[in-house]
Design a protein around this motif. Structure first.
Motif, short mmCIF file in Angstrom:
data_model
loop_
_atom_site.label_atom_id
_atom_site.label_comp_id
_atom_site.label_asym_id
_atom_site.label_seq_id
_atom_site.Cartn_x
_atom_site.Cartn_y
_atom_site.Cartn_z
N GLN A 170 -3.52 -11.80 15.76
CA GLN A 170 -3.65 -13.46 15.89
C GLN A 170 -5.00 -14.02 15.68
OE1 GLN A 170 -1.04 -15.92 15.94
NE2 GLN A 170 -2.94 -16.63 15.11
N ILE A 171 -5.89 -13.38 16.60
CA ILE A 171 -7.31 -13.79 16.40
C ILE A 171 -7.84 -13.49 14.99
CG2 ILE A 171 -9.83 -13.48 17.11
CD1 ILE A 171 -8.37 -12.84 19.90
N ALA A 172 -7.56 -12.32 14.50
CA ALA A 172 -7.85 -12.02 13.07
C ALA A 172 -7.48 -13.08 12.26
CB ALA A 172 -7.48 -10.61 12.72
N ALA A 173 -6.20 -13.34 12.30
CA ALA A 173 -5.48 -14.36 11.54
C ALA A 173 -6.21 -15.76 11.59
CB ALA A 173 -3.86 -14.50 11.74
N ASP A 174 -6.64 -16.14 12.58
CA ASP A 174 -7.40 -17.38 12.76
C ASP A 174 -8.77 -17.42 12.17
OD1 ASP A 174 -5.32 -18.44 14.32
OD2 ASP A 174 -6.41 -18.21 16.16
N LEU A 175 -9.26 -16.21 12.27
CA LEU A 175 -10.53 -15.96 11.31
C LEU A 175 -10.62 -15.84 10.11
CD1 LEU A 175 -12.24 -13.34 13.98
CD2 LEU A 175 -13.03 -15.70 13.86
N GLU A 176 -9.45 -15.29 9.57
CA GLU A 176 -9.35 -15.39 8.22
C GLU A 176 -9.17 -16.73 7.61
OE1 GLU A 176 -9.16 -12.56 5.73
OE2 GLU A 176 -8.98 -10.88 7.09
N LYS A 177 -8.43 -17.41 8.10
CA LYS A 177 -8.38 -18.84 7.81
C LYS A 177 -9.71 -19.67 7.72
CE LYS A 177 -3.18 -18.98 8.95
NZ LYS A 177 -2.54 -19.64 10.11
N ALA A 178 -10.27 -19.27 8.61
CA ALA A 178 -11.67 -19.80 8.85
C ALA A 178 -12.86 -19.29 7.72
CB ALA A 178 -12.24 -19.47 10.40
N GLY A 179 -12.38 -18.63 6.87
CA GLY A 179 -13.31 -18.08 5.99
C GLY A 179 -14.30 -16.38 6.14
N PHE A 180 -13.34 -15.88 7.13
CA PHE A 180 -14.02 -14.33 7.15
C PHE A 180 -12.94 -13.49 6.87
CE2 PHE A 180 -15.65 -17.25 10.75
CZ PHE A 180 -16.95 -16.88 10.41
N ASP A 181 -13.39 -12.30 6.44
CA ASP A 181 -12.64 -11.19 6.41
C ASP A 181 -12.71 -10.62 7.83
OD1 ASP A 181 -12.09 -11.17 3.77
OD2 ASP A 181 -13.36 -9.42 3.23
N ALA A 182 -11.28 -10.21 8.44
CA ALA A 182 -11.22 -9.81 9.76
C ALA A 182 -10.37 -8.79 9.77
CB ALA A 182 -11.01 -10.93 10.54
N PRO A 183 -10.56 -7.51 9.44
CA PRO A 183 -9.69 -6.41 9.38
C PRO A 183 -9.60 -5.78 10.79
CG PRO A 183 -11.59 -6.06 7.84
CD PRO A 183 -11.89 -7.21 8.78
N VAL A 184 -8.27 -5.70 11.26
CA VAL A 184 -7.86 -5.47 12.50
C VAL A 184 -7.88 -3.81 12.35
CG1 VAL A 184 -5.99 -5.13 14.15
CG2 VAL A 184 -6.54 -7.24 13.18
N VAL A 185 -8.58 -3.02 13.33
CA VAL A 185 -8.69 -1.72 13.14
C VAL A 185 -8.34 -0.99 14.24
CG1 VAL A 185 -10.46 -1.68 11.26
CG2 VAL A 185 -11.25 -1.63 13.54
N GLU A 186 -8.04 0.15 14.31
CA GLU A 186 -7.71 1.14 15.59
C GLU A 186 -8.99 1.41 16.03
OE1 GLU A 186 -4.41 1.81 16.98
OE2 GLU A 186 -3.64 0.29 15.45
N ASP A 187 -9.83 1.60 15.49
CA ASP A 187 -11.34 2.37 15.83
C ASP A 187 -12.42 1.52 15.72
OD1 ASP A 187 -10.96 2.26 13.30
OD2 ASP A 187 -11.74 4.34 12.69
#
Length: 334
Positions: A170-187
């Motif tokens: 969810q945080i990553a989705a917010d950041l993506e909409k705000a102009g960032f690439d925000a990949p969610v990673v396991e590591d």
């Protein structure tokens, strides 16, 4: 969710300002002249899309907000040397409905190095690592520039202890909409250890200046070789340079006008401290624990700290002199 940006400097203010532009509720936590400038004139943030002024709530601590909300997200963006004080202050804040922030709220560690996650995990139940690739400049109170394009920055996110969850997404989705690439990673820590190796040059840039120079590149290669050796000895995995390059390729291009990185900027603003103990010093720590000499990183750590402690202007040392100190230190280990 409401985002509370703890440390609204180059990274924190850019993330906070961009989230606000995307319609999210944001609070900036800052101190001193920076806090006063943010209150008086707003956050003056320039991105590749142009300058904007964001008039956001500004606090110096949680007491000014009263009880925190259950939907609050804490984003820790102070330098690592200031992390313990910030984590203790905000972790003790009460949350509406019972419990403290450390017990109930997520904290995102958006800093260079790897130590802040360990510090946070001692205090907070929900800790996320953020590997930050975000070219930004903060030289004047209240004024931040982040000209990365086509995306403002790249922020890999994951649980500090490993894995990912719905909140990270969810945080990553917010950041993506705000102009960032925000990949969610396991590591995420694998990404942060790779970034650590690149950040070993921060001390070189801070002490000798940001201008490209083959001698500076050679010194960084020596520091990086030590870093790779200690990570191998400690059995710590990290993302390859090829994987890093692929993730960044054409995504958040660093502008030529960027004056200097985070450590250079700390010296320019005469903050009195620098993060070298948690960059080059991390390599020194692992070297001592695993019997690997790290003379080059020790020289860089020591030099950067002298500059910060004595208020020496960034770039005041020649790369020849810094290299000579590294040569001398290496010779003692032969």
């Amino acid at each position: 969710m409401r985002y509370i940006i703890i440390g609204a400097g180059a990274i924190g203010a850019t993330i906070g300002g961009r989230l606000a532009e995307a319609g999210h509720e944001v609070v900036l936590a800052a101190r001193g002249t920076h806090a006063r400038a943010l209150r008086a004139d707003g956050l003056r943030l320039t991105t590749a899309e142009g300058p904007r002024v964001h008039r956001l709530p500004v606090v110096e601590g949680p007491a000014e907000l009263g009880e925190l909300r259950p939907d609050d997200v804490l984003l820790l963006a102070v330098k690592t040397q200031d992390a313990v004080a910030a984590l203790d202050l905000w972790g003790a804040a009460e949350v509406a409905g019972g419990g403290t922030a450390a017990q109930r709220l997520p904290v995102l560690c958006a800093q260079n190095g790897v130590e802040s996650q360990r510090l946070a995990l001692r205090r907070f139940a929900r800790v996320y690592g953020v590997c930050v690739w975000l070219p930004a400049t903060f030289l004047e109170p209240g004024v931040v520039s982040a000209l990365g394009t086509p995306r403002t920055g790249i922020l890999h996110i994951g649980l500090a202890a490993g894995g990912a969850d719905a909140r990270a997404r969810q945080i990553a989705a917010d950041l993506e909409k705000a102009g960032f690439d925000a990949p969610v990673v396991e590591d995420v820590m694998r990404w942060k250890y790779a970034k650590l190796l690149g950040n070993l040059g921060n001390a070189i840039q801070a002490t000798t200046g940001p201008e490209p120079d083959p001698a500076k590149a050679a010194l960084l290669r020596r520091a990086r070789r030590e870093g790779e050796a200690v990570l191998a000895a400690a059995g710590i995995a990290y993302v390859s340079q090829a994987e890093e390059a692929a993730a960044r390729d054409g995504r958040a291009v660093q502008p030529a006008v960027l004056r200097g990185g985070s450590s250079w900027q700390s010296l320019y603003r005469r903050t009195g401290s620098i993060e070298a103990d948690y960059l080059n010093g991390e390599v020194c720590l692992l070297g001592r624990l695993h019997g690997v000499p790290t003379p080059v990183n020790e020289v860089l750590r020591h030099a950067a700290n002298i500059f910060a402690r004595e208020g020496i202007a960034p770039g005041s040392m020649s790369v020849a002199d810094l290299t000579a100190l590294a040569d001398e230190a290496e010779s003692r280990h032969r």
